[in-house]
Design a protein around this motif. Sequence first.
Motif: not given
Length: 338
Positions: A163-176
């Motif tokens: 669950x936590x990793x799913x959050x970070x994956x979306x954030x990383x894509x947005x930041x990139x």
Amino acid sequence: MKKRTLSFVLAAMMAVMLTACTSASTGATKAEETTIKASADVSTDAGTNSAVKDMSEMSVTYICGNSSNEAYQDYYNQLCDALGRLGVTDTEILGYEMDAAKSLELFENASNSGKDLIVIFPYDPTILNDAINTAMDKGTKVIVCVGTTERYNGDMRQNQQKCGEANAEMAAEWLQKNYGGEPVKIGLITCRANAELTARSDGMLNKIKELYPNVEIVGDSEQTTYEGAMTATENMVTANPDLVCVLSANDDMALGAAEAFKGAGLDDDKHAVFGGDATEDGLKSIANNELVRGTYSYSIPWDEMLMKVLTTDEEMLSMDMTITQITSTNIDEYYTAK
């Protein structure tokens, strides 16, 4: 909503009995459905198994912490849908109001009344072990959810790290997409009240550092409420006016962080908040192109589990829930403006 979603309250209320999961992440940063594979390859074609013919006569009891809670009701609705596809219509939902002794009483009553299948979210798995053994020895099928007992036919697990990793994956894509790998400052709103929620928070922390190496985490505040998250984010913004993103352990706290950004005049396309559990308000924020840019929901693969449990004599079958990331790219599938 077009698809059912589940609330963070389940993780918070039931965490005392959850079994920690440690599956490794794929590391993908795409905001798309992430399916956690079941531990068995099970056919869901009811027509291929003759044992299904008698299922219309089955009686099922679903026991949860609170029968009026949105999350438990959502799981129950998903279960009933899957049972309906097998011809089972005799179902009931019972709540033990977060009372371990009452959970045992309800389970024993269901077993003694001759229920064919009992699905239970254990508050304290240890007190159920003897009753489950007795029920299964008599032929009753038992599925436990989010809380593993010594014996069961099926066990549905919720992987908090994922669950936590799913959050970070979306954030990383947005930041990139918005900062192209350049250095950025972000904050975390976490919850480490127990091992399971710690796993969720650590999943966010470790995965965002892995996927966006140029991130500087200027704050990691443990909170449990909207108000607490708002205050914590206000403090982060005051100390770091160039803060661009906050990762939050759930949607409620994500909305609190978003309110802090708005109060500081930082509610443009270059700022974002990411949450989890796909609450109504979280989905609405995404649909309206507001500061919450992503969340995730999870559902139970009931069809696979039921076919395996109800048509075989196998025990100790475990499956993980399915996590779905939700962003602006697929929000229309999960939310309809009211």
